[in-house]
Design a protein around this motif. Structure first.
Motif, PDB file in Angstrom:
ATOM      1  N   HIS A 294       0.818  -1.213   0.000  1.00  0.00           N
ATOM      2  CA  HIS A 294       0.000   0.000   0.000  1.00  0.00           C
ATOM      3  C   HIS A 294       0.851   1.264   0.000  1.00  0.00           C
ATOM      4  O   HIS A 294       0.453   2.285  -0.560  1.00  0.00           O
ATOM      5  N   GLU A 295       2.012   1.215   0.615  1.00  0.00           N
ATOM      6  CA  GLU A 295       2.867   2.401   0.676  1.00  0.00           C
ATOM      7  C   GLU A 295       3.461   2.729  -0.695  1.00  0.00           C
ATOM      8  O   GLU A 295       3.703   3.900  -1.012  1.00  0.00           O
ATOM      9  N   GLU A 296       3.685   1.700  -1.530  1.00  0.00           N
ATOM     10  CA  GLU A 296       4.213   1.952  -2.877  1.00  0.00           C
ATOM     11  C   GLU A 296       3.230   2.782  -3.696  1.00  0.00           C
ATOM     12  O   GLU A 296       3.619   3.495  -4.643  1.00  0.00           O
ATOM     13  N   MET A 297       1.946   2.732  -3.326  1.00  0.00           N
ATOM     14  CA  MET A 297       0.934   3.468  -4.085  1.00  0.00           C
ATOM     15  C   MET A 297       1.107   4.974  -3.950  1.00  0.00           C
ATOM     16  O   MET A 297       0.511   5.737  -4.722  1.00  0.00           O
ATOM     17  N   ASN A 298       1.906   5.416  -2.988  1.00  0.00           N
ATOM     18  CA  ASN A 298       2.242   6.842  -2.930  1.00  0.00           C
ATOM     19  C   ASN A 298       2.940   7.274  -4.213  1.00  0.00           C
ATOM     20  O   ASN A 298       2.845   8.440  -4.625  1.00  0.00           O
ATOM     21  N   LEU A 299       3.655   6.325  -4.838  1.00  0.00           N
ATOM     22  CA  LEU A 299       4.368   6.603  -6.083  1.00  0.00           C
ATOM     23  C   LEU A 299       3.563   6.185  -7.306  1.00  0.00           C
ATOM     24  O   LEU A 299       3.564   6.883  -8.323  1.00  0.00           O
TER      25      LEU A 299
ATOM     26  N   LEU B 215       9.470  -2.577   3.718  1.00  0.00           N
ATOM     27  CA  LEU B 215       9.516  -2.414   2.264  1.00  0.00           C
ATOM     28  C   LEU B 215      10.386  -3.474   1.610  1.00  0.00           C
ATOM     29  O   LEU B 215      10.202  -3.788   0.424  1.00  0.00           O
ATOM     30  N   ALA B 216      11.328  -4.047   2.373  1.00  0.00           N
ATOM     31  CA  ALA B 216      12.204  -5.086   1.821  1.00  0.00           C
ATOM     32  C   ALA B 216      11.409  -6.313   1.373  1.00  0.00           C
ATOM     33  O   ALA B 216      11.850  -7.062   0.501  1.00  0.00           O
ATOM     34  N   ARG B 217      10.227  -6.528   1.946  1.00  0.00           N
ATOM     35  CA  ARG B 217       9.385  -7.657   1.519  1.00  0.00           C
ATOM     36  C   ARG B 217       8.977  -7.533   0.061  1.00  0.00           C
ATOM     37  O   ARG B 217       8.644  -8.522  -0.592  1.00  0.00           O
ATOM     38  N   TYR B 218       9.006  -6.301  -0.445  1.00  0.00           N
ATOM     39  CA  TYR B 218       8.595  -6.051  -1.823  1.00  0.00           C
ATOM     40  C   TYR B 218       9.774  -5.589  -2.688  1.00  0.00           C
ATOM     41  O   TYR B 218       9.579  -5.158  -3.820  1.00  0.00           O
ATOM     42  N   GLY B 219      10.990  -5.660  -2.148  1.00  0.00           N
ATOM     43  CA  GLY B 219      12.164  -5.204  -2.883  1.00  0.00           C
ATOM     44  C   GLY B 219      12.235  -3.699  -3.022  1.00  0.00           C
ATOM     45  O   GLY B 219      12.869  -3.177  -3.947  1.00  0.00           O
ATOM     46  N   LEU B 220      11.611  -2.977  -2.082  1.00  0.00           N
ATOM     47  CA  LEU B 220      11.520  -1.515  -2.186  1.00  0.00           C
ATOM     48  C   LEU B 220      12.322  -0.798  -1.104  1.00  0.00           C
ATOM     49  O   LEU B 220      12.127   0.399  -0.882  1.00  0.00           O
TER      50      LEU B 220
END
Length: 614
Positions: A31-36, A69-74
């Motif tokens: 969900h946090e990646e959706m900021n981008l 975020l490391a769970r998603y490679g981010l």
């Protein structure tokens, strides 16, 4: 006017869940990646909460730290994701007078060993610096189950900024944290550390959140907050849902205000409709200045009944002690197992140990066999793995063991299911063996895994596994030290097949405060020796042992004789350095183990004394 000043005279309404709405749109990835990737959607959700009447909104940064975020490679995009979240929130507020608080979510739950506290604080510092530089109105520490993580995070942030900090705990049981500390005491400690607002969020619905806050005093310097879930969660067609009428949630918000809460929002399952109803209910209401707390119901925790057997970790410190492992059957015929246990116990074994579905293959329940052995006057020790049971099952299993007065246990992580009879079965691993040891010791204090009082203390003596068959023994010893910190009383080693390794183990562990039982398992054939060496995790045979067994290959009698001879030679050394001997019975061949027990007695009579490791 800042957030602190506003709370002096007002009850503020916060926003509700972000993840619930994203999940309802079918978006269940980061969900946090959706900021981008979906900034317009995050802004839309913020705007809906503002339109519903929220005075305070939180940035979409709950999991925007390097560890999560490391769970998603981010993990390399912490800065970009947090900065984007602040920008989106400010755009949603624009000319409004809402406060923006930066969300930092807890990382630890019951499972702690995956990430150290120092690693957590490092990643918190990184995220907090970005949020603070974004000139937000405060920081929200939310969904913290581990109280030490929260207090240490709060201490760190208080050295970094003077902006308001909201510190919220999460409970599994109303009024008490996982470690048994009372909610009122926890919030008082957070206030003393420097939190401006202290409170609760997540896990519990309105009813239990109110129930918990009834016992909480009004803070002297801080203010109270509450972000309950919409309700208890349910599962419908594989999806998580929360059943809650908005009017009910709004009435609950009024009761939260009556308990002294000045910042009221929502967690899982809440939507803009819930927040709109809360805002209408709380409009024009002033915060209360005094309240009468409900006396906490004191639960008397009884001491356990005295054990009628001495814990092995005490006995082994002064004299010889022998543990015998006898695996329960993989079939329904148990007579041979019981007969073997009788013979070995009569010969002088201190205890009969039973694995917990070793190599991930189903066997007759060791708790059932332990109860049967007890009927025959035989003391037993079941293994408990983390593989087969979730936290509910683990606690239930342990409570049953305590009720049966089976107080000796070995806590192990357990072989993964893919090595066993059902490779498609699920491996649970809610916790590791280290956390399991801690939880067992918590039961010894009469406290449930959830923090609830159990009315009586358990009385477990907890052994932990030790694998010395590694390239760097110092690392294995470091794990032993960590297990001691978690509460291990003593250790039981994997079988060792080298006299030199036994001496090396002694030298490496002699300073440990917890004693060690050295594992010895007689070999039955060359083929089984090769299997153990090449395929069984944690077991390695020396080249000499393999060559000796190979020389007998095909002659069953010679193989058996050589296997016993090797074991006796290992015992010659082991009994010089260790009081604790752990004999593993191969394939229910308890006649092998019987010979080795008799040999240990012979050695002790000859030496008239033994040395103690450590």
């Amino acid at each position: 006017m800042g957030l602190r000043e506003a709370l002096q005279t007002k009850v503020l309404t916060a926003d509700g869940a972000m993840g619930t709405l994203l999940y309802s749109y079918g978006l269940d990835y980061c969900h946090e990646e959706m900021n981008l990737t979906r900034p317009e959607l995050i802004e839309k959700i913020h705007s809906e909460y503002i339109a519903a009447g929220a005075d305070v909104i939180q940035t979409n940064t709950y999991g925007a730290n390097a560890i999560k975020l490391a769970r998603y490679g981010l993990e390399s995009q912490v800065k970009e994701i947090n900065e984007a979240a602040i920008k989106i929130a400010k755009k949603a507020v624009q000319s409004g007078d809402q406060f923006i608080i930066g969300s930092i979510g807890g990382i630890l739950g019951v499972r702690k060993s995956d990430t150290t506290l120092n690693e957590i604080l490092t990643t918190v510092r990184e995220q907090a610096e970005i949020l603070i530089d974004g000139q937000i109105d405060g920081i929200l520490l939310e969904t913290y189950y581990d109280f030490e993580e929260l207090t240490e995070t709060l201490k760190l942030l208080r050295t970094m900024t003077d902006i308001p900090i909201i510190a919220q705990v999460s409970m599994s049981e109303p009024g008490v944290l996982l470690n048994g500390i009372k909610l009122n005491d926890a919030l008082l400690e957070l206030e003393n550390i420097g939190a401006d607002i202290v409170g609760v969020n997540c896990r519990l619905g309105p009813y239990h959140t109110i129930q918990a806050l009834e016992t909480v005093e009004l803070p002297k310097k801080a203010y109270l907050s509450a972000y309950p879930n919409a309700s208890l969660l349910d599962i419908e067609e594989g999806r998580v849902i929360y059943e809650s009428e908005v009017d009910y949630f709004a009435r609950a918000a009024l009761e939260l205000r009556n308990q002294g809460v000045r910042l009221i929002g929502g967690c899982c399952g809440t939507t803009p409709k819930h927040i709109e109803a809360v805002k209408k209910q709380l409009s024009n209401l002033k915060p209360i200045e005094q309240k009468r707390t409900k006396p906490e119901k004191e639960v008397l925790i009884r001491e356990p009944e005295p054990r009628n057997t001495e814990p092995l970790h005490e006995k082994v410190k002064r004299e010889r002690s022998v543990i015998i492992e006898l695996d329960t059957p993989r079939h329904l015929e148990v007579d041979a197992f019981v007969e073997g246990a009788k013979v070995l116990y009569k010969e002088g074994a201190d205890i009969i140990m039973m694995a917990d579905n070793s190599l991930a293959s189903p066997r007759v329940s060791n708790i059932a066999m332990g109860a049967i052995l007890k009927q025959h006057g035989i003391r037993s020790m079941p293994h408990i793995t983390c593989r087969d049971r979730n936290l509910i099952g683990l606690q239930s299993h342990l409570m049953g063991l305590n009720a049966l007065e089976l107080h000796d246990i070995l806590a192990v992580t357990g072989d993964p299911t893919k090595v066993g009879d059902f490779p498609g079965a699920t491996s649970v691993y809610d916790v590791s063996s280290m956390e399991l040891i801690t939880l067992i010791k918590q039961l010894n204090e009469g406290i449930s895994f959830s923090g609830k009082a159990l009315r009586k203390k358990a009385n477990f003596s907890v052994a932990a596994a030790f694998n010395p068959n590694v390239r760097v023994l110092d690392r294995a010893v470091s794990r032993l030290e960590k297990k001691i910190e978690h509460g291990a009383d003593y250790f039981i080693s994997q079988p060792v097949y080298s006299k030199e390794k036994i001496v090396e183990i002694y030298e490496a562990t002699r300073e440990l405060e917890a004693p060690i039982y050295i594992g010895i398992m007689p070999l039955t054939s060359f083929r089984s020796a090769e299997f153990l060496h090449h395929e069984v995790p944690g077991i390695k045979l020396s080249d000499e042992v393999l060559e000796r067994m190979k020389a007998c290959d095909g002659d069953k009698d010679r193989e058996a004789e050589e296997g016993i001879a090797i074991a006796k030679e290992l015992l010659d050394t082991a009994t010089q350095y260790f009081n604790g001997i752990y004999l593993i019975t191969p394939f229910l061949r308890y006649d092998f183990t019987l010979q080795l027990m008799q040999y240990i007695k012979q050695l002790d009579e000859e030496t008239k004394g033994v040395k103690v490791n450590g």
